[in-house]
Scaffold this motif. Structure first.
Motif, PDB file in Angstrom:
ATOM      1  N   ALA A 420       1.260 -12.310  -4.100  1.00 15.74           N
ATOM      2  CA  ALA A 420       1.854 -11.355  -3.161  1.00 15.74           C
ATOM      3  C   ALA A 420       2.192 -10.044  -3.873  1.00 15.74           C
ATOM      4  CB  ALA A 420       3.098 -11.952  -2.512  1.00 15.74           C
ATOM      5  N   THR A 421       2.664 -10.140  -5.115  1.00 15.83           N
ATOM      6  CA  THR A 421       2.954  -8.933  -5.902  1.00 15.83           C
ATOM      7  C   THR A 421       1.673  -8.149  -6.172  1.00 15.83           C
ATOM      8  OG1 THR A 421       4.778 -10.118  -6.987  1.00 15.83           O
ATOM      9  CG2 THR A 421       3.991  -8.097  -8.041  1.00 15.83           C
ATOM     10  N   MET A 422       0.631  -8.860  -6.553  1.00 14.71           N
ATOM     11  CA  MET A 422      -0.647  -8.195  -6.832  1.00 14.71           C
ATOM     12  C   MET A 422      -1.249  -7.598  -5.561  1.00 14.71           C
ATOM     13  SD  MET A 422      -2.078 -11.057  -9.471  1.00 14.71           S
ATOM     14  CE  MET A 422      -3.460 -10.131 -10.089  1.00 14.71           C
ATOM     15  N   ARG A 423      -0.986  -8.221  -4.437  1.00 15.25           N
ATOM     16  CA  ARG A 423      -1.432  -7.651  -3.169  1.00 15.25           C
ATOM     17  C   ARG A 423      -0.812  -6.275  -2.965  1.00 15.25           C
ATOM     18  NH1 ARG A 423       1.463 -10.570   1.335  1.00 15.25           N
ATOM     19  NH2 ARG A 423       3.082  -9.156   0.612  1.00 15.25           N
ATOM     20  N   ASN A 424       0.474  -6.131  -3.281  1.00 13.14           N
ATOM     21  CA  ASN A 424       1.125  -4.822  -3.165  1.00 13.14           C
ATOM     22  C   ASN A 424       0.587  -3.842  -4.198  1.00 13.14           C
ATOM     23  OD1 ASN A 424       2.712  -5.818  -1.086  1.00 13.14           O
ATOM     24  ND2 ASN A 424       4.433  -6.328  -2.409  1.00 13.14           N
ATOM     25  N   LEU A 425       0.348  -4.322  -5.407  1.00 16.34           N
ATOM     26  CA  LEU A 425      -0.178  -3.451  -6.456  1.00 16.34           C
ATOM     27  C   LEU A 425      -1.556  -2.918  -6.092  1.00 16.34           C
ATOM     28  CD1 LEU A 425       0.869  -5.522  -9.614  1.00 16.34           C
ATOM     29  CD2 LEU A 425       1.830  -3.339  -8.902  1.00 16.34           C
ATOM     30  N   ALA A 426      -2.333  -3.722  -5.367  1.00 13.54           N
ATOM     31  CA  ALA A 426      -3.690  -3.314  -5.010  1.00 13.54           C
ATOM     32  C   ALA A 426      -3.699  -2.103  -4.087  1.00 13.54           C
ATOM     33  CB  ALA A 426      -4.427  -4.478  -4.353  1.00 13.54           C
ATOM     34  N   ASP A 427      -2.570  -1.794  -3.471  1.00 11.09           N
ATOM     35  CA  ASP A 427      -2.498  -0.634  -2.577  1.00 11.09           C
ATOM     36  C   ASP A 427      -2.586   0.686  -3.330  1.00 11.09           C
ATOM     37  OD1 ASP A 427      -2.410  -1.685  -0.019  1.00 11.09           O
ATOM     38  OD2 ASP A 427      -0.265  -2.085  -0.114  1.00 11.09           O
ATOM     39  N   HIS A 428      -2.190   0.689  -4.595  1.00 13.81           N
ATOM     40  CA  HIS A 428      -2.151   1.945  -5.350  1.00 13.81           C
ATOM     41  C   HIS A 428      -3.533   2.273  -5.913  1.00 13.81           C
ATOM     42  CE1 HIS A 428      -0.794   5.091  -8.058  1.00 13.81           C
ATOM     43  NE2 HIS A 428       0.387   5.031  -7.486  1.00 13.81           N
ATOM     44  N   PRO A 429      -4.004   3.492  -5.737  1.00 18.94           N
ATOM     45  CA  PRO A 429      -5.352   3.841  -6.239  1.00 18.94           C
ATOM     46  C   PRO A 429      -5.520   3.614  -7.738  1.00 18.94           C
ATOM     47  CG  PRO A 429      -4.502   5.554  -4.783  1.00 18.94           C
ATOM     48  CD  PRO A 429      -3.366   4.611  -5.027  1.00 18.94           C
ATOM     49  N   ASP A 430      -4.460   3.838  -8.517  1.00 18.98           N
ATOM     50  CA  ASP A 430      -4.572   3.689  -9.970  1.00 18.98           C
ATOM     51  C   ASP A 430      -4.678   2.227 -10.406  1.00 18.98           C
ATOM     52  OD1 ASP A 430      -4.410   6.397 -10.121  1.00 18.98           O
ATOM     53  OD2 ASP A 430      -2.304   6.464 -10.738  1.00 18.98           O
ATOM     54  N   SER A 431      -4.447   1.304  -9.497  1.00 17.89           N
ATOM     55  CA  SER A 431      -4.507  -0.108  -9.880  1.00 17.89           C
ATOM     56  C   SER A 431      -5.935  -0.628  -9.945  1.00 17.89           C
ATOM     57  CB  SER A 431      -3.711  -0.956  -8.883  1.00 17.89           C
ATOM     58  OG  SER A 431      -4.367  -1.020  -7.626  1.00 17.89           O
ATOM     59  N   ARG A 432      -6.862   0.031  -9.263  1.00 24.18           N
ATOM     60  CA  ARG A 432      -8.218  -0.518  -9.142  1.00 24.18           C
ATOM     61  C   ARG A 432      -8.925  -0.654 -10.490  1.00 24.18           C
ATOM     62  NH1 ARG A 432      -8.673   3.822  -4.432  1.00 24.18           N
ATOM     63  NH2 ARG A 432      -7.136   2.850  -3.052  1.00 24.18           N
ATOM     64  N   PRO A 433      -8.891   0.369 -11.351  1.00 23.30           N
ATOM     65  CA  PRO A 433      -9.517   0.170 -12.665  1.00 23.30           C
ATOM     66  C   PRO A 433      -8.849  -0.948 -13.470  1.00 23.30           C
ATOM     67  CG  PRO A 433      -9.103   2.501 -12.248  1.00 23.30           C
ATOM     68  CD  PRO A 433      -8.387   1.749 -11.183  1.00 23.30           C
ATOM     69  N   LEU A 434      -7.554  -1.142 -13.268  1.00 21.73           N
ATOM     70  CA  LEU A 434      -6.845  -2.193 -14.004  1.00 21.73           C
ATOM     71  C   LEU A 434      -7.262  -3.578 -13.511  1.00 21.73           C
ATOM     72  CD1 LEU A 434      -3.276  -0.581 -14.082  1.00 21.73           C
ATOM     73  CD2 LEU A 434      -4.978  -0.613 -15.896  1.00 21.73           C
ATOM     74  N   PHE A 435      -7.433  -3.732 -12.212  1.00 16.79           N
ATOM     75  CA  PHE A 435      -7.908  -5.007 -11.681  1.00 16.79           C
ATOM     76  C   PHE A 435      -9.279  -5.360 -12.258  1.00 16.79           C
ATOM     77  CE2 PHE A 435      -4.601  -4.669  -8.460  1.00 16.79           C
ATOM     78  CZ  PHE A 435      -4.298  -5.990  -8.205  1.00 16.79           C
ATOM     79  N   VAL A 436     -10.093  -4.330 -12.472  1.00 14.95           N
ATOM     80  CA  VAL A 436     -11.432  -4.568 -13.013  1.00 14.95           C
ATOM     81  C   VAL A 436     -11.366  -4.845 -14.516  1.00 14.95           C
ATOM     82  CG1 VAL A 436     -13.691  -3.526 -13.401  1.00 14.95           C
ATOM     83  CG2 VAL A 436     -12.536  -3.196 -11.218  1.00 14.95           C
ATOM     84  N   SER A 437     -10.626  -4.018 -15.254  1.00 16.09           N
ATOM     85  CA  SER A 437     -10.598  -4.151 -16.714  1.00 16.09           C
ATOM     86  C   SER A 437      -9.934  -5.441 -17.171  1.00 16.09           C
ATOM     87  CB  SER A 437      -9.884  -2.945 -17.340  1.00 16.09           C
ATOM     88  OG  SER A 437      -8.535  -2.863 -16.885  1.00 16.09           O
ATOM     89  N   PHE A 438      -8.954  -5.932 -16.420  1.00 16.84           N
ATOM     90  CA  PHE A 438      -8.296  -7.186 -16.763  1.00 16.84           C
ATOM     91  C   PHE A 438      -8.983  -8.410 -16.137  1.00 16.84           C
ATOM     92  CE2 PHE A 438      -4.626  -4.380 -17.658  1.00 16.84           C
ATOM     93  CZ  PHE A 438      -4.270  -4.861 -18.912  1.00 16.84           C
ATOM     94  N   SER A 439     -10.126  -8.189 -15.488  1.00 21.30           N
ATOM     95  CA  SER A 439     -10.896  -9.281 -14.873  1.00 21.30           C
ATOM     96  C   SER A 439     -10.044 -10.108 -13.911  1.00 21.30           C
ATOM     97  CB  SER A 439     -11.494 -10.193 -15.960  1.00 21.30           C
ATOM     98  OG  SER A 439     -12.342  -9.474 -16.812  1.00 21.30           O
ATOM     99  N   ILE A 440      -9.223  -9.407 -13.135  1.00 20.93           N
ATOM    100  CA  ILE A 440      -8.347 -10.101 -12.192  1.00 20.93           C
ATOM    101  C   ILE A 440      -9.138 -10.732 -11.052  1.00 20.93           C
ATOM    102  CG2 ILE A 440      -6.449  -9.798 -10.564  1.00 20.93           C
ATOM    103  CD1 ILE A 440      -5.531  -9.677 -13.396  1.00 20.93           C
ATOM    104  N   LEU A 441     -10.165 -10.036 -10.562  1.00 20.50           N
ATOM    105  CA  LEU A 441     -10.894 -10.544  -9.405  1.00 20.50           C
ATOM    106  C   LEU A 441     -11.578 -11.873  -9.688  1.00 20.50           C
ATOM    107  CD1 LEU A 441     -12.321  -7.137  -8.123  1.00 20.50           C
ATOM    108  CD2 LEU A 441     -10.322  -8.374  -7.320  1.00 20.50           C
TER     109      LEU A 441
END
Length: 827
Positions: A420-441
């Motif tokens: 649920a926390t990550m769902r909120n973080l995903a709203d911010h444009p700057d989070s997208r590269p971090l989701f990719v670089s940390f292999s979150i998906l």
């Protein structure tokens, strides 16, 4: 009149035969524009939870009695004071027993005479040296209060080099009694007492000694450090604690602010002296004072207290209660300002990074629950990203994977809050590269597979995917995750009644298949792909509102409860979009075109729904049928049902929705290649609306209308009806208005005019209109004149290709047709 061969050459259908040897980018764009349409739709809306709860009302855990509570009462008495002591055992009363020792015994023999206490890992960790590691009760030494006195009477007959132990050092001495025959020794400070013990240890050879140091080196260093700590305690720390006690007992107006300032001063003093953490010698006194302040019940003060307690590395029940305390404060949005002005978030992230899931799982749960609430605040969301919250979350997920087999329940609770926390973080444009670089998906796919039955976790992750899959870099990262398509299909089948989960997974699949042929094929080739999608389609097809309810569902549904009956359109919009996108693949499209169940469901939707109530759904259905109608296989289900489809499309053409009219016109553009469909269009006067669409200011609308008119003009009887509606004049206007900006549209308008005029119809154009058309065609046929207004080189190349392939050939043939003698004579 032109010859029959000439007519056959001129009157080509709306779908031209493409030259496989010459395929340019302009042709590819043209094909996509005319026939196969990628469908887009809005991302599912996630309403904000008005109440901050650990598990919301919509949670699968909402009514479970075993779930951790969201509300509780915390007071000073709930905290364990012994937590601050280094030892882990309970203090026992001294024995009223004085042992007798042999007359001659060295230190090693002496140790062997005493019973040996159980091994304690904390004792090993502290690495005590000398005989005291065996003689002292586990963990009792480092946190003893200052020694006030001792007697010289103690253990006799010690070995050479051994110093006598004071009564307080002896494990079996009754500390509550004093001997009247001896006077107390002068009072010693705590540091002096420790130095005495260290000196005694240096000369010992008893059990537990692990290392030796040379006299005058490490001893002196420890002595000086402890003296400095003792001095700091006496001059600063003790004074601050005393101030906290005094101020807390008062009732001044600025009580809370004063206490907060004192806590900050205490924190800074301890940090400067390196006295934070569990190695602080007087943690017990500090924590006792802090725990008592909790009863003041101030959110601002309690955050300062919690930050100090976490800095002092509380553990066990105290760590849990501190995390609960912070969680309780974060439940009120009005307290968010305190988190912005306090470094408590750093402490929470530190807890998440260091605490073990198996031993501190519930504390981690409330810790992540706090971050879930705070991430709903846009300002704090930015702070969380700056403090590497996504990286901390990724490490925590990996640690959770390691203990899931033995602590599955608490791991699931934590993951609900974390996702649920990550769902909120995903709203911010700057989070997208971090989701990719940390292999979150890809990591979340593993979580989905392990917790596929947990609807809360699956729903949260589906929300993350639905948000991020709208962006190319995140789409690519997800598409490269092995078996993600099969996993999504399994979840759709398992949770088909969970509408908010289903709609988001379908939206994600629609995004993945929007621009990737590989994704379209991979999804279609998954086991049970179409069975799952069509079962969902059938389950959410709302039939009870129509009198034409089918007696049997297609496909037959298993004997399960009916899905929820609210928001079915949203599910079907996303589902139909997935099918429409898959149709674009050259091998998937023909297979879907022959799927009679799929086509029947699409037609049923057109029959059951109205444009007023389900506009987006009907537009998507029409676009899907348009894509399927592109494939003209002999066993095509669209081809077999084309007459019924043509009739159903009338409600879209006659509606007030421009999008619905556009998609229906595109469908007619493909289906009107059939003589039977053309007859229906003419019989029901649909052609009149098609001609009217030429007056639209939309190039897409005019392009589709030109396509339908091109096919309708193949029949001689239709040309007269079209001419009476002024089709030729409107086509000339369309060519003149849109030609230089859209050569594909200009070419299609010329094609329609070619079919109308080339057939020999009279009085389509007046001599003046014909001369004007010839002049326009001559001007547009000059490359320099046609492209002079385009300045951008990239766009210029595209326009040149479109002009050469789409416009010029048909324009030249049309010019020749207009100049034929029999045409002039006929007019």
């Amino acid at each position: 009149m032109v010859s029959m061969e000439k007519k056959q050459d001129i009157c080509s259908p709306f779908v031209p035969q493409h030259n496989a040897l010459r395929k340019t980018s302009a042709e590819i764009v043209s094909e996509a524009r005319q026939f196969l349409r990628v469908q887009s739709t809005q991302r599912p809306f996630t309403p904000r939870d008005g109440h901050r709860q650990l598990f919301g009302n919509g949670s699968d855990r909402a009514n479970h009695t075993s779930r951790p509570p969201s509300t509780f009462s915390l007071h000073a008495q709930n905290f364990d004071r012994p937590d601050s002591r280094p030892g882990s055992g309970t203090r026992l009363s001294p024995l009223n027993y004085k042992p007798k020792f042999p007359n001659s015994c060295d230190a090693e023999d002496l140790v062997k005479l005493f019973p040996k206490p159980p091994a304690d890992p904390l004792e090993i960790k502290r690495k005590l040296t000398g005989p005291r590691s065996c003689l002292l009760r586990v963990g009792s030494l480092p946190k003893l209060p200052p020694v006030e006195g001792y007697t010289d009477e103690g253990i006799s007959n010690l070995g050479p080099g051994q110093k006598q132990l004071s009564p307080k050092q002896h494990p079996y001495t009754d500390h509550t009694k004093t001997r009247g025959s001896h006077k107390p020794a002068p009072r010693r400070t705590a540091s002096e007492s420790r130095i005495m013990h260290l000196d005694a240890d240096q000369g010992s050879t008893g059990c537990g000694a692990e290392r030796r140091t040379e006299p005058g080196k490490e001893d002196n260093s420890r002595s000086s450090e402890e003296d400095a700590e003792s001095m700091l305690w006496n001059h600063k720390v003790a004074a601050l604690l005393q101030q906290l006690e005094t101020v807390a007992a008062g009732s001044s107006e600025g009580l809370v602010d004063h206490l907060c300032d004192l806590c900050e001063s205490l924190h800074g003093t301890l940090a400067e002296a390196d006295m934070l953490g569990r190695h602080c010698k007087r943690r017990s006194g500090i924590l006792r004072t802090l725990f008592r302040l909790i009863d003041i019940n101030s959110a601002q003060l309690n955050l300062h207290i919690a930050k100090l307690c976490l800095a002092l590395s509380v553990s066990g029940n105290n760590l849990l209660n501190i995390c609960k305390l912070i969680f309780q404060i974060s439940r009120s949005e009005s307290n968010d300002i305190f988190f912005q002005n306090n470094s408590i978030i750093d402490c929470l992230l530190c807890v998440l990074s260091n605490e073990d899931v198996s031993t501190s799982g519930e504390a981690l749960l409330y810790c992540v629950g706090t971050l879930k609430f705070l991430s709903g605040n846009s300002l704090i969301l930015r702070l969380l990203l700056d403090k590497n919250c996504i990286g901390v979350a990724q490490k925590l997920i990996q640690r959770i994977h390691m203990v899931e087999k033995t602590h599955f329940t608490i791991a699931g609770h934590i993951l609900v809050q974390l996702t649920a926390t990550m769902r909120n973080l995903a709203d911010h444009p700057d989070s997208r590269p971090l989701f990719v670089s940390f292999s979150i998906l890809p990591e979340l796919c593993v979580v989905l597979r392990h917790h596929c039955r947990d609807q809360d976790i699956c729903t949260n992750i589906s929300r993350i995917y639905s948000k991020l899959s709208s962006y190319s870099e995140c789409r690519l990262a997800l598409a490269q995750t092995p078996d993600c398509y099969q996993l999504f299909l399994e979840l759709l089948s398992k949770h088909y009644q969970k509408q908010d989960l289903v709609v988001r997974l379908l939206f994600t699949l629609g995004n993945l298949t929007a621009k990737s042929d590989e994704a379209r094929q991979q999804l279609f080739q998954c086991e049970g792909c179409m069975d799952t999608l069509l079962f969902l389609y059938d389950s959410y097809q709302r039939r009870e509102t129509s009198p034409h309810t089918h007696s049997q569902k297609v496909p037959p549904s298993p004997s399960k409860p009916a899905p929820p009956m609210s928001g079915e359109d949203d599910v079907l919009v996303k589902l139909v979009r997935v099918v429409a996108n898959m149709c674009i693949h050259p091998s998937v499209g023909p297979a879907l075109a022959t799927n009679s169940t799929c086509v029947k469901l699409l037609m049923e939707t057109l029959e059951l729904r109205s444009v007023q109530e389900s506009e987006e759904l009907l537009v998507n259905v029409a676009a899907t049928i348009n894509n399927l109608s592109f494939y003209q296989e002999t066993n095509s289900a669209v081809r077999h049902s084309q007459l019924n489809i043509a009739k159903l499309m009338m409600k879209l053409v006659l509606s007030s929705s421009m999008d619905a009219m556009l998609e229906a016109t595109r469908v007619y553009g493909n289906l009107s290649q059939s003589k039977d469909v053309r007859d229906i269009i003419m019989q029901h006067k649909v052609y009149r609306f098609v001609v009217t669409l030429l007056d639209s200011k939309s190039t897409e609308m005019c392009f589709s209308a030109c396509g339908v008119l091109t096919n309708l003009a193949l029949d001689p009887l239709n040309r007269v009806s079209l001419s009476l509606e002024g089709a030729a004049v409107k086509l000339v206007d369309c060519l003149r208005d849109f030609g230089p900006g859209d050569w594909q549209l200009a070419g299609q308008a010329c094609q329609a005019l070619w079919n109308l005029i080339g057939g020999g119809s009279e009085k389509l154009l007046s001599p003046k209109e014909r001369e004007s058309l010839l002049e326009t065609l001559a001007t547009y046929s000059d490359e320099e004149e046609a492209l002079k207004w385009v300045e951008n080189e990239d766009i210029r190349d595209f326009h040149r290709a479109s002009w050469e392939l789409e416009f010029l050939p048909v324009a030249q043939k049309l010019m020749k047709t207009l100049q034929l003698p029999d045409v002039h004579a006929g007019t």
